[in-house]
Enzyme design. Structure first.
Site, PDB file in Angstrom:
ATOM      1  N   CYS A  86      -0.397   4.145   2.061  1.00 49.66           N
ATOM      2  CA  CYS A  86      -0.249   3.997   3.519  1.00 49.66           C
ATOM      3  C   CYS A  86       1.197   4.250   3.936  1.00 49.66           C
ATOM      4  O   CYS A  86       1.459   4.857   4.966  1.00 49.66           O
ATOM      5  CB  CYS A  86      -0.584   2.591   4.005  1.00 49.66           C
ATOM      6  SG  CYS A  86      -1.955   1.818   3.222  1.00 49.66           S
ATOM      7  N   ASP A  87       2.140   3.719   3.161  1.00 40.70           N
ATOM      8  CA  ASP A  87       3.516   3.637   3.653  1.00 40.70           C
ATOM      9  C   ASP A  87       4.539   4.479   2.881  1.00 40.70           C
ATOM     10  O   ASP A  87       5.687   4.576   3.294  1.00 40.70           O
ATOM     11  CB  ASP A  87       3.969   2.163   3.630  1.00 40.70           C
ATOM     12  CG  ASP A  87       3.091   1.298   4.520  1.00 40.70           C
ATOM     13  OD1 ASP A  87       2.671   1.805   5.585  1.00 40.70           O
ATOM     14  OD2 ASP A  87       2.808   0.147   4.162  1.00 40.70           O
ATOM     15  N   CYS A 135       0.838  -1.206   0.000  1.00 42.86           N
ATOM     16  CA  CYS A 135       0.000   0.000   0.000  1.00 42.86           C
ATOM     17  C   CYS A 135       0.869   1.251   0.000  1.00 42.86           C
ATOM     18  O   CYS A 135       1.327   1.704   1.060  1.00 42.86           O
ATOM     19  CB  CYS A 135      -0.923  -0.020   1.219  1.00 42.86           C
ATOM     20  SG  CYS A 135      -1.946   1.447   1.355  1.00 42.86           S
TER      21      CYS A 135
END
Ligand code: NDP
Length: 336
Positions: A152-153, A149
């Site tokens: 997300c990261d 992701c």
């Protein structure tokens, strides 16, 4: 013996945009639905950051905040939630039977749910390569350099080189997004052409921060516990050469797998596992069972389309129940 028997007109499995929209509609129709949260309450949006393409939020909204709004709205009309782990479903007769456990590890069934209609919105999960070093910490570097992701990261990979694995639209999107942070993005693809749409391919191929390694597979992710990922072992399947490529992050973007194993052998699904619905409806091959969201849609996979199909599934369930009541009334002899 199970302790509890829970009976409901509508049971919804999964609590992403599809499941919660189905819950909003079913609860406003006074069907008092029960939503079984599933392993990731709120679904995939809870692991994203800014959502800029959900209509109604001109300035964007954070994924988890959006899902809180959905949930609060569903609760407002009387939706109930359960965090039971569903280990088995029997769709051979109505009401359908679901076995609920306290946790996946539990040996005991703690509740039996009887559902007159079932809405399946179990979503999809990212696929993984299954190579050494990929598993979550502590076995591998998952969460410490390996991710599925970018939104997300990506933030954790400022000014360092990273790899994106895959050749579809997801890989293109992830690679382009990661150029905001990384010093260099290397797309590693196992063939000599991308599967992605032309426009996305062009953006990737023209980007000066992105390099593409064709005919290349990632065989292993290497590093240390302290430093995280340091390199990826690559294999060129044309030259048969193996090499170590320095990188601090590996983003796996090789597609998604619908979370539908529970229904295999009972519901019609395609070869990947996406549930098949009938025509323009959300009806599956079993009357009274409806499917929506990413468990049923491999093509659009957007929060707003998932919400749309969730709404359709709830309307289909409501009409199905009304027809059943109508039929029951027609076959019941009038009292004398
Ligand atoms: P896809 O199935 O389209 O692509 C998966 C990619 O990963 C392929 O290139 C495939 O290689 C590669 N791959 C699969 N398994 C492995 C493996 N074990 N090892 C190495 N590589 C592997 O999935 P996507 O998630 O990219 O897209 C799914 C759908 O969602 C598509 O319809 C897509 O168009 C859509 N989508 C649209 C977006 C947009 O329009 N903005 C954004 C994201 C998705 P190979 O090509 O060799 O099979």
């Amino acid at each position: 013996m199970p302790e509890k028997i829970i009976g409901r007109k509508v049971v919804i499995l999964g609590s992403g945009p599809a499941g919660l929209t189905a819950a909003i509609y079913a609860s406003r129709a006074q069907l008092e639905p029960l939503v079984v949260d599933g392993p990731q309450p709120g679904g995939q949006l809870t692991i994203t950051t800014d959502v800029e393409n959900y209509p109604g939020f001109a300035d964007g909204i954070m994924g988890p905040a959006l899902m809180t709004e959905f949930r609060t709205q569903a609760e407002r009309f009387g939706t109930e939630f359960s965090n039971l782990w569903i280990s088995e479903v029997d769709l051979s007769a109505r009401p359908f039977t679901l076995h609920g456990k306290e946790s996946p590890e539990s040996d005991e069934v703690s509740a039996i749910i009887k559902a007159e209609t079932l809405i399946i919105s179990t979503g999809a999960s990212a696929k993984w390569l299954g190579i050494p070093g990929e598993a979550p910490v502590p076995e591998g570097f998952g969460g410490n350099g390996v991710s599925a992701c970018a939104t997300c990261d990506g933030f954790f990979f400022r000014d360092v080189p990273i790899i994106v694995v895959g050749g579809g639209d997801t890989a293109m999107e992830e690679a382009l997004f990661l150029t905001r942070f990384a010093s260099k993005v290397t797309v590693v693809h196992r063939r000599d052409e991308f599967r992605a749409s032309k426009i996305m391919q062009d953006r990737v191929l023209e980007h000066d921060k992105i390099e593409v390694l064709w005919n290349t597979e990632v065989r292993e992710i290497l590093g240390t516990k302290d430093k995280g990922v340091e390199s990826a072992r690559l294999f060129n399947n044309v030259t048969n050469e193996e090499s170590d490529h320095a990188t601090r992050g590996v983003f796996v973007a090789i597609g998604h797998k619908p979370n539908t194993e529970l229904f295999r052998g009972q519901l019609d699904m395609d070869e990947v596992g996406y549930l098949i619905t009938e025509g323009r409806t959300m009806r599956t091959n079993i009357p009274g069972v409806f499917a929506c969201g990413d468990a049923q849609d491999s093509y659009y996979r957007q929060a707003v389309t998932a919400a749309g199909t969730g709404c359709m599934a709830a309307i289909d369930a409501e009409r199905f129940l009304a027809e059943q009541e109508h039929e029951a009334a027609a076959t019941t002899p009038a009292a004398v």
